[in-house]
Design an enzyme around this catalytic site. Structure first.
Site, PDB file in Angstrom:
ATOM      1  N   HIS A   1      28.646  28.523  36.224  1.00  0.00           N
ATOM      2  CA  HIS A   1      29.826  29.181  35.640  1.00  0.00           C
ATOM      3  C   HIS A   1      30.984  28.192  35.632  1.00  0.00           C
ATOM      4  CE1 HIS A   1      32.801  32.234  34.720  1.00  0.00           C
ATOM      5  NE2 HIS A   1      31.784  33.022  34.420  1.00  0.00           N
TER       6      HIS A   1
ATOM      7  N   ASP B   1      24.967  37.268  34.465  1.00  0.00           N
ATOM      8  CA  ASP B   1      23.802  37.536  33.606  1.00  0.00           C
ATOM      9  C   ASP B   1      22.480  37.475  34.357  1.00  0.00           C
ATOM     10  OD1 ASP B   1      25.571  35.899  31.017  1.00  0.00           O
ATOM     11  OD2 ASP B   1      25.057  38.016  31.125  1.00  0.00           O
TER      12      ASP B   1
HETATM   13  C1  SDX Z   1      28.857  34.300  30.889  1.00  0.00           C
HETATM   14  O1  SDX Z   1      33.307  32.157  31.033  1.00  0.00           O
HETATM   15  C2  SDX Z   1      32.979  33.357  31.423  1.00  0.00           C
HETATM   16  O2  SDX Z   1      33.708  34.035  32.111  1.00  0.00           O
HETATM   17  C3  SDX Z   1      31.627  33.892  30.920  1.00  0.00           C
HETATM   18  C4  SDX Z   1      31.136  35.184  31.546  1.00  0.00           C
HETATM   19  C5  SDX Z   1      32.001  36.355  31.166  1.00  0.00           C
HETATM   20  O3  SDX Z   1      32.043  37.323  31.927  1.00  0.00           O
HETATM   21  O4  SDX Z   1      32.558  36.325  30.039  1.00  0.00           O
HETATM   22  O5  SDX Z   1      31.099  35.069  32.941  1.00  0.00           O
HETATM   23  C6  SDX Z   1      29.730  35.524  31.038  1.00  0.00           C
HETATM   24  O6  SDX Z   1      28.821  33.716  29.839  1.00  0.00           O
HETATM   25  C7  SDX Z   1      28.120  33.806  32.098  1.00  0.00           C
HETATM   26  C8  SDX Z   1      27.363  32.453  31.818  1.00  0.00           C
HETATM   27  C9  SDX Z   1      26.039  32.789  31.150  1.00  0.00           C
HETATM   28  N1  SDX Z   1      25.364  31.552  30.721  1.00  0.00           N
HETATM   29  C10 SDX Z   1      24.283  31.065  31.396  1.00  0.00           C
HETATM   30  O7  SDX Z   1      23.796  31.577  32.396  1.00  0.00           O
HETATM   31  C11 SDX Z   1      23.668  29.825  30.757  1.00  0.00           C
HETATM   32  C12 SDX Z   1      23.378  28.779  31.816  1.00  0.00           C
HETATM   33  N2  SDX Z   1      24.649  28.271  32.336  1.00  0.00           N
HETATM   34  C13 SDX Z   1      25.172  27.033  31.838  1.00  0.00           C
HETATM   35  O8  SDX Z   1      24.947  26.810  30.484  1.00  0.00           O
HETATM   36  C14 SDX Z   1      26.584  26.724  32.330  1.00  0.00           C
HETATM   37  O9  SDX Z   1      26.585  26.930  33.678  1.00  0.00           O
HETATM   38  C15 SDX Z   1      27.774  27.444  31.734  1.00  0.00           C
HETATM   39  C16 SDX Z   1      27.774  27.400  30.229  1.00  0.00           C
HETATM   40  C17 SDX Z   1      27.797  28.856  32.172  1.00  0.00           C
HETATM   41  C18 SDX Z   1      29.020  26.731  32.250  1.00  0.00           C
HETATM   42  O10 SDX Z   1      28.992  25.475  31.709  1.00  0.00           O
HETATM   43  P1  SDX Z   1      30.067  24.339  32.066  1.00  0.00           P
HETATM   44  O11 SDX Z   1      31.130  24.853  32.963  1.00  0.00           O
HETATM   45  O12 SDX Z   1      30.469  23.671  30.785  1.00  0.00           O
HETATM   46  O13 SDX Z   1      29.234  23.339  32.952  1.00  0.00           O
HETATM   47  P2  SDX Z   1      28.403  22.113  32.343  1.00  0.00           P
HETATM   48  O14 SDX Z   1      27.416  22.582  31.313  1.00  0.00           O
HETATM   49  O15 SDX Z   1      29.388  21.038  31.984  1.00  0.00           O
HETATM   50  O16 SDX Z   1      27.558  21.685  33.636  1.00  0.00           O
HETATM   51  C19 SDX Z   1      28.162  20.918  34.692  1.00  0.00           C
HETATM   52  C20 SDX Z   1      26.983  20.381  35.488  1.00  0.00           C
HETATM   53  C21 SDX Z   1      25.974  19.637  34.593  1.00  0.00           C
HETATM   54  O17 SDX Z   1      25.295  18.714  35.428  1.00  0.00           O
HETATM   55  P3  SDX Z   1      25.663  17.131  35.233  1.00  0.00           P
HETATM   56  O18 SDX Z   1      25.394  16.790  33.781  1.00  0.00           O
HETATM   57  O19 SDX Z   1      27.154  17.032  35.595  1.00  0.00           O
HETATM   58  O20 SDX Z   1      24.750  16.437  36.213  1.00  0.00           O
HETATM   59  O21 SDX Z   1      26.230  21.470  36.085  1.00  0.00           O
HETATM   60  C22 SDX Z   1      24.933  21.513  35.525  1.00  0.00           C
HETATM   61  C23 SDX Z   1      24.989  20.700  34.213  1.00  0.00           C
HETATM   62  O22 SDX Z   1      23.692  20.204  33.898  1.00  0.00           O
HETATM   63  N3  SDX Z   1      24.622  22.911  35.221  1.00  0.00           N
HETATM   64  C24 SDX Z   1      23.422  23.451  35.329  1.00  0.00           C
HETATM   65  C25 SDX Z   1      23.578  24.790  34.967  1.00  0.00           C
HETATM   66  N4  SDX Z   1      24.855  25.011  34.636  1.00  0.00           N
HETATM   67  C26 SDX Z   1      25.503  23.847  34.796  1.00  0.00           C
HETATM   68  N5  SDX Z   1      22.221  22.923  35.702  1.00  0.00           N
HETATM   69  C27 SDX Z   1      21.181  23.764  35.686  1.00  0.00           C
HETATM   70  N6  SDX Z   1      21.247  25.068  35.342  1.00  0.00           N
HETATM   71  C28 SDX Z   1      22.426  25.606  34.973  1.00  0.00           C
HETATM   72  N7  SDX Z   1      22.485  26.888  34.632  1.00  0.00           N
END
Ligand code: SDX
Length: 389
Positions: A269, A323
């Site tokens: 998140h 989620d």
């Molecule tokens: C919702 O914003 C909100 O409030 C949303 C929400 C709401 O109520 O409206 O809470 C609802 O959308 C919840 C999120 C649902 N999405 C997912 O579950 C999809 C999986 N999650 C990721 O795509 C991610 O965590 C996000 C999109 C939720 C957040 O993305 P960010 O903040 O842009 O983080 P990032 O993609 O830049 O990741 C930072 C690091 C990376 O590693 P490095 O490249 O730095 O080594 O964290 C890692 C990412 O690879 N990472 C994950 C991960 N999420 C982040 N690694 C593995 N699995 C994951 N789920």
């Protein structure tokens, strides 16, 4: 605050995804991502999920205070009276391909309301109230209608004797839900109603800032919520758990996913660096349903995945988000997984409308800037002078 353009342009610093950039002031929702705390208008979601109703919480989010009993009765009555859809909308939905995703059906039908209520008076509180009532009332009917239509059936009319959540489950399944099912569903709607400037709410605010109609604002937000990185994750979590097949496969799945730099759906998140408090509350809802109606083995897979992920992803601040467990509650309620995100939308309409109203109260059109990295000046060449590739 006007920027004095006569001065040297400020040094532009790129902030991908606007991470950490405040683009508005808001008094609707407060998130503490370190403590894992979430409040709507100062009330904790744990207390609201326990004691409030979705419609009372909707009123709170939009008008900033808990309604009096008279206000709540009127709000509930108005919504009950506006649940029906025009036959034109229903007939339009019958032309949608049944293989289409319900989120696309919802976005199209929500936008179509603008055709029926084309007057725009965004400075008129009565106009705002009427638009809120129509959207909160009709969005669930649209989701339920497409479910029946894609099965080749006529949608059924709302039942005025049923409260909001029970009526939605009735329109969706054609049978009156058990009171526990309706109560748990209503509490899920409370939990998903608002979450500050998430992507779909930001979409809503950007669209609202052009002073277009509220139906276009909601259609923008629905389209944004549908993405798998946002609201679409709840459906993908179930597909992921189906692929894992059993709790003892969780570790291998996780290792392979991390090795392939695959995102684990339902984890991570932008705001929370601890477990999303909504995930914890949703687990209690799932367990309440399991105690009454029998366990879902998939829950054990989810808990095993969370346990295995903790040492591997926890140090990076990656924990279950809203989620991760929500789909397990909806599964137990017998809801098909491609309706999980439309249900998220039913709830989040409350938050989107609260932000629509707040944006209108102190509006400035959103128009950020960019850092240009394209070509320098070039002149046009006739076809014959261009190289072959
Ligand atoms: C919702 O914003 C909100 O409030 C949303 C929400 C709401 O109520 O409206 O809470 C609802 O959308 C919840 C999120 C649902 N999405 C997912 O579950 C999809 C999986 N999650 C990721 O795509 C991610 O965590 C996000 C999109 C939720 C957040 O993305 P960010 O903040 O842009 O983080 P990032 O993609 O830049 O990741 C930072 C690091 C990376 O590693 P490095 O490249 O730095 O080594 O964290 C890692 C990412 O690879 N990472 C994950 C991960 N999420 C982040 N690694 C593995 N699995 C994951 N789920």
């Amino acid at each position: 605050m006007k920027i004095d353009k006569s001065k040297e342009p400020a040094k532009l610093e790129l902030r991908p995804g606007l991470e950490g950039v405040p683009v508005t002031q808001s008094s609707i929702c407060d998130i503490d991502g370190i403590k894992g705390d979430l409040k709507y208008r100062g009330y904790s979601i744990a207390e609201l999920a326990q004691k409030s109703s979705f419609l009372e919480t909707t009123f709170l989010l939009i008008w900033g205070k808990l309604p009096t009993s008279k206000e709540l009765r009127e709000f509930e009555k108005e919504i009950q009276m506006h649940r029906r859809l025009s036959f034109r909308v229903r007939d339009m939905m019958k032309c949608f391909p049944e293989s289409g995703h319900p989120m696309d059906a919802l976005q199209s039908s929500a936008a179509s309301l603008g055709l029926f209520y084309s007057r725009r008076a965004t400075d008129n509180p009565k106009y705002i109230y009427d638009a809120v009532v129509r959207l909160i009332a009709k969005i669930p009917t649209m989701v339920a209608a497409f479910q029946l239509i894609r099965k080749g059936q006529d949608p059924i009319q709302p039942r005025d004797d049923l409260p909001y959540s029970a009526n939605f489950l009735y329109m969706l399944t054609e049978k009156e839900p058990d009171p526990l099912e309706a109560r748990v569903f209503d509490r899920c709607l409370i939990l998903h109603a608002e979450h500050s400037l998430n992507a779909s709410t930001f979409s809503a605010r950007v669209t609202a800032s052009t002073l277009t109609d509220p139906y276009a604002v909601i259609a923008s937000a629905v389209g944004t919520l549908a993405g798998p990185l946002h609201g679409g994750a709840n459906e993908d979590v179930i597909k992921m758990l189906e692929d894992i097949k059993s709790p003892d496969q969780a570790k291998n799945f996780l290792k392979a996913a991390i090795k392939n730099k695959q995102k684990i759906m339902g984890f991570g998140h932008r705001e929370y660096k601890v477990k999303d408090p909504r995930a914890t509350i949703l687990q209690t809802f799932a367990e309440e349903l399991f105690a009454r109606f029998g366990k879902d083995e998939m829950y054990d897979i989810a808990k095993a995945l969370e346990a295995e992920a903790s040492p591997m992803l926890g140090p990076k601040g990656i924990f279950p988000n809203v989620d991760f467990y929500s789909g397990l509650v909806y599964r137990k309620l017998g809801i098909p997984k491609d309706l999980f995100t439309p249900i998220f939308a039913i709830s989040r309409v409350a938050g989107w409308l609260a932000h629509w109203r707040e944006q209108l109260s102190a509006n400035r059109i959103f128009r950020p800037t960019q850092i240009y990295i394209g070509e320098g000046e070039r002149t046009w060449k006739p076809l014959e002078d261009r190289s072959i590739n």
